[in-house]
Design a protein around this motif. Structure first.
Motif, short mmCIF file in Angstrom:
data_model
loop_
_atom_site.label_atom_id
_atom_site.label_comp_id
_atom_site.label_asym_id
_atom_site.label_seq_id
_atom_site.Cartn_x
_atom_site.Cartn_y
_atom_site.Cartn_z
N TYR A 13 -6.21 22.63 -49.20
CA TYR A 13 -7.46 23.18 -48.66
C TYR A 13 -7.65 22.76 -47.20
N GLN A 14 -7.34 21.50 -46.91
CA GLN A 14 -7.45 21.03 -45.52
C GLN A 14 -6.47 21.79 -44.62
N MET A 15 -5.25 22.04 -45.12
CA MET A 15 -4.25 22.78 -44.34
C MET A 15 -4.75 24.18 -44.00
N CYS A 16 -5.47 24.79 -44.95
CA CYS A 16 -5.99 26.15 -44.74
C CYS A 16 -7.09 26.19 -43.67
N HIS A 17 -7.69 25.05 -43.38
CA HIS A 17 -8.82 25.01 -42.44
C HIS A 17 -8.52 24.16 -41.20
N MET A 18 -7.27 23.85 -41.00
CA MET A 18 -6.87 23.09 -39.81
C MET A 18 -5.81 23.86 -39.03
N SER A 19 -5.83 23.67 -37.73
CA SER A 19 -4.76 24.23 -36.89
C SER A 19 -3.50 23.41 -37.12
N TYR A 20 -2.38 23.93 -36.65
CA TYR A 20 -1.11 23.22 -36.80
C TYR A 20 -1.20 21.84 -36.15
N LYS A 21 -1.83 21.77 -34.99
CA LYS A 21 -1.97 20.49 -34.28
C LYS A 21 -2.85 19.53 -35.06
N GLN A 22 -3.94 20.03 -35.63
CA GLN A 22 -4.82 19.18 -36.42
C GLN A 22 -4.12 18.66 -37.67
N GLN A 23 -3.32 19.51 -38.29
CA GLN A 23 -2.55 19.07 -39.46
C GLN A 23 -1.64 17.90 -39.09
N SER A 24 -0.98 18.02 -37.95
CA SER A 24 -0.07 16.96 -37.51
C SER A 24 -0.80 15.66 -37.27
N GLN A 25 -2.02 15.76 -36.74
CA GLN A 25 -2.79 14.56 -36.41
C GLN A 25 -3.43 13.92 -37.65
N LYS A 26 -3.96 14.75 -38.54
CA LYS A 26 -4.79 14.23 -39.62
C LYS A 26 -4.09 14.18 -40.99
N LEU A 27 -3.07 14.99 -41.20
CA LEU A 27 -2.50 15.09 -42.54
C LEU A 27 -1.13 14.45 -42.72
N ALA A 28 -0.52 13.99 -41.63
CA ALA A 28 0.81 13.38 -41.77
C ALA A 28 0.76 12.20 -42.73
N GLY A 29 -0.25 11.36 -42.59
CA GLY A 29 -0.38 10.20 -43.47
C GLY A 29 -0.75 10.60 -44.89
N GLN A 30 -1.68 11.56 -45.02
CA GLN A 30 -2.10 12.02 -46.34
C GLN A 30 -0.93 12.62 -47.12
N ILE A 31 -0.16 13.48 -46.46
CA ILE A 31 0.98 14.12 -47.13
C ILE A 31 2.05 13.09 -47.47
N ALA A 32 2.26 12.13 -46.58
CA ALA A 32 3.24 11.07 -46.85
C ALA A 32 2.81 10.26 -48.08
N PHE A 33 1.54 9.91 -48.15
CA PHE A 33 1.02 9.19 -49.32
C PHE A 33 1.20 10.02 -50.59
N LEU A 34 0.83 11.31 -50.51
CA LEU A 34 0.92 12.17 -51.69
C LEU A 34 2.35 12.28 -52.19
N LYS A 35 3.28 12.46 -51.28
CA LYS A 35 4.68 12.58 -51.72
C LYS A 35 5.16 11.28 -52.36
N SER A 36 4.84 10.15 -51.75
CA SER A 36 5.24 8.86 -52.31
C SER A 36 4.62 8.67 -53.69
N TYR A 37 3.32 8.98 -53.81
CA TYR A 37 2.62 8.83 -55.09
C TYR A 37 3.16 9.80 -56.14
N SER A 38 3.35 11.04 -55.73
CA SER A 38 3.81 12.08 -56.65
C SER A 38 5.17 11.75 -57.24
N THR A 39 6.11 11.32 -56.41
CA THR A 39 7.46 11.06 -56.90
C THR A 39 7.52 9.79 -57.74
#
Length: 519
Positions: free
Chosen positions: A427-453
């Motif tokens: 949902y955040q990806m759908c409402h953020m620009s590519y630049k905003q995703q890089s700034q705000k979601l890199a850590g979130q996605i990294a956490f999610l992948k580590s947690y998920s696996t």
């Protein structure tokens, strides 16, 4: 020719056929004549001639040992001679295109009676079309190619291209303009990351991890640098034929000397004397789809730092298959570049600033892997729920054992938490620009992948315990469990190792830590 009408028999009539040379059984209200089959039975003759099987309703015994799909094979369908009077079959397995009614087998938004703020009516229509496509076009090829190790069939690539699935798997963006998506079901400007999530999760339901990567996983991570950093001329030449499934591309970053350590790459690219070409030398390892790739998005060490270059298969490029824990259908390879000459026009992004090209690609790659991981875990939950209700031990269904219910509870909780976090990030990806995703979601996605696996590996371990010996057997009742347990660690490594990503998440958080925060 009209189908032959089957006779109806009473249980008393079936019971008269209980001898080795005259052997009938009932399975789910269907009557089978096993007289000629008994000698071919993989489990031996004595199993069939047992007094509780021969001439009896063997439904419970059958489903304690076999998957329903066995009865759907033509060689066994021919053994059916009739049905039981007054009864109808009630057992089924996969119904093409349909939603499973097993609890937690589907994400909440697809479960009857539940609601979600994330998905529109268009998403629901798109999911129905995508599930039918996956069931009808992909599933059988996935099972066959995962077993024989051959590249996914070209017919599947062609059908994917016909509805522009190859383009949609790149996510929303300008590359979709002018394309007809899923026979016009969704407009290019309305396509968003939830549509892409649906695509990834429906493909993951096939339960064939190597095939999932072989189904152009290399394109999903290898083409974005071309789309985002290639020249207009380069994109016009490469992108259409890749979307059409006629040419294939992969991302070639990892080396024997450098995995997560991207700055440690040893492959070099040096300009020719006239400055018109790059001369590339080096090796890459564990590269998905490389055995059949026509293009290689290659990270190289250059005079000014790292540079990303699109290398075309040709003189000096050699690929050798690497056998890993999953099927060779993924096309995993070791690549050698020996004085490969590449036009400088194939440079992706600025010279010496390739690290930004590489890092910009990671968020989407990791997010896609989280989509797949979440759905694969759910498929294992469904397998375990079915098994524990049909398998008996100590005279009772497995589900009656508290220790089994405890394992299932943990598996379900992990699966639901991963999906919920994934949908929030999407949902955040759908409402953020590519630049905003890089700034705000890199850590979130990294956490999610580590947690998920990590959740996935715990679920794989629990599933094997639930299935017992069948969970470590590559065929039969536990074949999807064995496969999942054997291949689950791929997600824990590809796109960044768990510990590295967890650390990245903390470091990203520290960047936003207020300097005046105190207890």
């Amino acid at each position: 020719m009209a189908a032959k009408e089957l006779k109806q028999f009473s249980l008393e009539e079936v019971a008269e056929h209980n001898k080795p040379d005259d052997l009938w059984v009932v399975i789910d209200a269907k009557v089978y004549n096993l007289s000629r089959f008994k000698d071919l039975h993989p489990g031996g003759i004595s199993v069939l001639t047992d007094g509780e099987i021969a001439g009896q309703d063997a439904t419970e015994a059958f489903y304690g040992l076999h998957r329903h799909e066995i009865l759907e094979r033509p060689q066994y369908q021919r053994l059916q001679i009739g049905t039981l009077q007054g009864e109808q079959p009630v057992i089924y397995s996969r119904i093409v295109g349909e939603i499973s009614d097993v609890p937690y087998a589907e994400p909440t938004w697809l479960t009857q009676g539940y609601h979600s703020p994330y998905y529109t009516e268009n998403h629901r229509k798109f999911q129905k079309a995508m599930r039918r496509f996956a069931d009808e076009v992909i599933y059988e090829d996935a099972q066959a190619r995962e077993e024989d190790g051959k590249r996914p069939s070209q017919s599947v690539f062609d059908k994917m291209a016909a509805v522009n699935l190859n383009a949609m798997r790149m996510g929303p963006g300008k590359h979709l303009r002018g394309l007809t998506l899923m026979d016009g079901l969704v407009k290019p400007e309305e396509f968003n990351y939830f549509h892409e999530l649906i695509i990834t999760q429906e493909v993951a339901r096939c339960g064939a991890r190597g095939y999932g990567d072989g189904l152009l996983g290399g394109k999903v991570i290898g083409l974005p640098p071309v789309l985002n950093f290639g020249s207009e001329e380069l994109k016009a030449r490469v992108v259409p034929e890749v979307f059409a499934g006629k040419k294939f591309i992969c991302l070639a970053i990892s080396e024997a000397q450098a995995g997560s350590d991207v700055m440690g790459l040893q492959t070099t690219a040096v300009k020719s004397e006239d400055g018109k070409e790059w001369i590339v030398n080096g090796t890459k390892k564990w590269i998905t789809n490389a055995t059949f790739a026509d293009y290689f998005t290659v990270g190289c060490k250059t005079e000014d730092g790292l540079t990303v270059i699109l290398v075309e298969r040709g003189p000096g490029v050699e690929t050798r298959q690497i056998k890993t824990s999953y099927s060779t259908t993924a096309g995993t390879a070791y690549i050698t570049f020996d004085n490969v000459r590449v036009p400088v026009e194939n440079t992706l992004g600025e010279e010496g600033k390739g690290i930004f090209v590489i890092l910009s690609n990671f968020n989407h790659e990791r997010w896609v892997m989280c989509c797949s991981s979440a759905r694969s875990q759910r498929a294992i939950v469904e397998e375990c729920l079915k098994w524990t209700t049909q398998r008996k031990a100590f005279g009772k269904p497995l589900i009656s054992q508290a220790v089994i219910r405890s394992k299932l509870a943990a598996m379900i909780a992990r699966t639901e938490s991963v999906q919920s976090w994934l949908e929030n990030i999407t949902y955040q990806m759908c409402h953020m620009s590519y630049k905003q995703q890089s700034q705000k979601l890199a850590g979130q996605i990294a956490f999610l992948k580590s947690y998920s696996t990590r959740c996935a590996q715990d679920t794989a371990k629990d599933a094997v315990q639930i299935f017992g010996g069948r969970g470590i057997t590559r065929t039969g009742m536990g074949r999807f469990i064995e496969h999942y347990h054997r291949t689950v660690t791929f997600d824990a490594l590809l796109g960044g190792a768990e510990d590295v990503l967890a650390d990245l998440g903390v470091r990203q958080a520290m960047r936003a830590m207020p300097k005046n925060a105190r207890l």
